[in-house]
Design a protein around this motif. Sequence first.
Motif, PDB file in Angstrom:
ATOM      1  N   THR A  40      -5.841   3.946   2.062  1.00  0.00           N
ATOM      2  CA  THR A  40      -4.579   4.691   2.067  1.00  0.00           C
ATOM      3  C   THR A  40      -3.408   3.758   2.359  1.00  0.00           C
ATOM      4  O   THR A  40      -2.365   3.805   1.678  1.00  0.00           O
ATOM      5  CB  THR A  40      -4.621   5.809   3.123  1.00  0.00           C
ATOM      6  N   LEU A  41      -3.561   2.911   3.357  1.00  0.00           N
ATOM      7  CA  LEU A  41      -2.500   1.970   3.706  1.00  0.00           C
ATOM      8  C   LEU A  41      -2.270   0.954   2.591  1.00  0.00           C
ATOM      9  O   LEU A  41      -1.131   0.575   2.300  1.00  0.00           O
ATOM     10  CB  LEU A  41      -2.852   1.258   5.018  1.00  0.00           C
ATOM     11  N   ASP A  42      -3.341   0.509   1.963  1.00  0.00           N
ATOM     12  CA  ASP A  42      -3.209  -0.457   0.863  1.00  0.00           C
ATOM     13  C   ASP A  42      -2.445   0.137  -0.322  1.00  0.00           C
ATOM     14  O   ASP A  42      -1.746  -0.577  -1.040  1.00  0.00           O
ATOM     15  CB  ASP A  42      -4.593  -0.934   0.402  1.00  0.00           C
ATOM     16  N   LYS A  43      -2.589   1.445  -0.534  1.00  0.00           N
ATOM     17  CA  LYS A  43      -1.878   2.101  -1.633  1.00  0.00           C
ATOM     18  C   LYS A  43      -0.396   2.337  -1.312  1.00  0.00           C
ATOM     19  O   LYS A  43       0.378   2.705  -2.187  1.00  0.00           O
ATOM     20  CB  LYS A  43      -2.536   3.450  -1.957  1.00  0.00           C
ATOM     21  N   GLY A  44      -0.039   2.143  -0.032  1.00  0.00           N
ATOM     22  CA  GLY A  44       1.353   2.328   0.357  1.00  0.00           C
ATOM     23  C   GLY A  44       1.760   3.766   0.584  1.00  0.00           C
ATOM     24  O   GLY A  44       2.951   4.073   0.658  1.00  0.00           O
ATOM     25  N   ASP A  45       0.802   4.657   0.707  1.00  0.00           N
ATOM     26  CA  ASP A  45       1.123   6.079   0.835  1.00  0.00           C
ATOM     27  C   ASP A  45       1.807   6.409   2.162  1.00  0.00           C
ATOM     28  O   ASP A  45       2.489   7.419   2.277  1.00  0.00           O
ATOM     29  CB  ASP A  45      -0.157   6.918   0.703  1.00  0.00           C
ATOM     30  N   MET A  46       1.632   5.563   3.171  1.00  0.00           N
ATOM     31  CA  MET A  46       2.225   5.811   4.476  1.00  0.00           C
ATOM     32  C   MET A  46       3.401   4.891   4.777  1.00  0.00           C
ATOM     33  O   MET A  46       3.884   4.858   5.900  1.00  0.00           O
ATOM     34  CB  MET A  46       1.156   5.628   5.566  1.00  0.00           C
ATOM     35  N   ASP A  47       3.854   4.121   3.788  1.00  0.00           N
ATOM     36  CA  ASP A  47       4.880   3.119   4.048  1.00  0.00           C
ATOM     37  C   ASP A  47       6.291   3.698   4.068  1.00  0.00           C
ATOM     38  O   ASP A  47       7.234   3.139   3.505  1.00  0.00           O
ATOM     39  CB  ASP A  47       4.802   1.996   3.007  1.00  0.00           C
ATOM     40  N   SER A  48       6.450   4.821   4.682  1.00  0.00           N
ATOM     41  CA  SER A  48       7.757   5.439   4.911  1.00  0.00           C
ATOM     42  C   SER A  48       7.570   6.529   5.944  1.00  0.00           C
ATOM     43  O   SER A  48       6.460   6.998   6.191  1.00  0.00           O
ATOM     44  CB  SER A  48       8.344   6.001   3.612  1.00  0.00           C
TER      45      SER A  48
END
Length: 403
Positions: A40-48
């Motif tokens: 999930t973190l690698d996909k950037g889904d939580m990067d905001s």
Amino acid sequence: MKPLYKYLIVFAALMAGYLLFGAGAWLTPEKAVQRHVRETLDKGDMDSDQPRAVLPCLMQTRMDNFTDAIILNQAYVMRIEGFRTGVLSVPRWWAPMLPYEVLRAGVDGQEMQIRHYARYWHGNTFLTRYLLVFYDYVDIRLLLYIVSTLLMLWCGVSLWRRQGWQTSVAVMFGLAVCYAFVMQFSMQFAPVLIIALAGMIAVSRGCNAMMTAFVVGSLTCYFDLLTAPLLTLGALLVVQAAMSTEEKVWRGWWNTCRTALLWAVGYGGTWVTKWVIATVFTAENVIVDGIENTLGRTSGLEDFTRWDALTNNIELLPWKYIAPLLALLVVLALVRFNAKGWRKALQILPIAALPWVWYLFAANHSYWHNWFTFRAQAATVSAMLLALAQMVDWNKLRLYRKR
């Protein structure tokens, strides 16, 4: 009202089920859960923190990645301090950073402080951990969307077939103008929507409204983190009142009050039970923590008033769409007045005020988090529309009549 012992048996079964659900989540395969969090973190889904869905110019479409990151954090580290602490205290990493930054730092192996979050049941965290065995969080978002969409279709069709298109349209319109589609993509928001839909389906299909409200109130407490809990009550009450055949207005009000009281008992009783269980079986005084936070949420007014909390939520409704529909119903009622509808209208209309009573009560929380607490007013909009719809003689509005 059903005998008291039946509610006590149901309540005991719910508490046992909640504890077993949490225990099962603790026992899920650790490596699979952690792998999917990393993906999930690698996909950037939580990067905001609070991205906006579909309509980025609107405050009402803000996603709550802030809390979803906390949920993933708790799911990831649930077993870090043992079984009892994991299930009852729900540990998580903590640092003076945004939650998604804390989660990434912890997953990357940085030394982190551990904090507990014991006053909630955290059913959404446990559910997330089960789902993380099979999916990353991007896939979980899609799953939540599929499930909630199917339930909305089921609810709409069920209400249409059993109570008429007016009830179905009023309920679905209320959800639409409260941006329910945003709730469908978040573990923070989705449980309330799903529980509300399930409660309406159950009542529309003939389940006892009071027992349903009792169970729905308990489930709301278990899965929700104070997003819009009154949505599950208000939606259920709207359907109950719409289906009522009660001729006396005061009897309709009495039925609404009894159902609301049982929801409140289920909701409050489930919360207090968690505080007691966690206090008895952990080293924390969760009862004191729960009381202090409840007082803070309800009376911790700063430079605003309870009226400010109420208006902050009301202003987030898209009145440019709601007001014309209300005006149209008023016009139709004047043109084709239904003299027999006023009794049911008076039974339905007070339900519209329930979310507003909640905002006045939980003023601190409702003021600061109005961008998601406003969604409880889906029940307000539905109740107002449905009350006015009772005053229209729809048979006289038909363009074509059978000869």
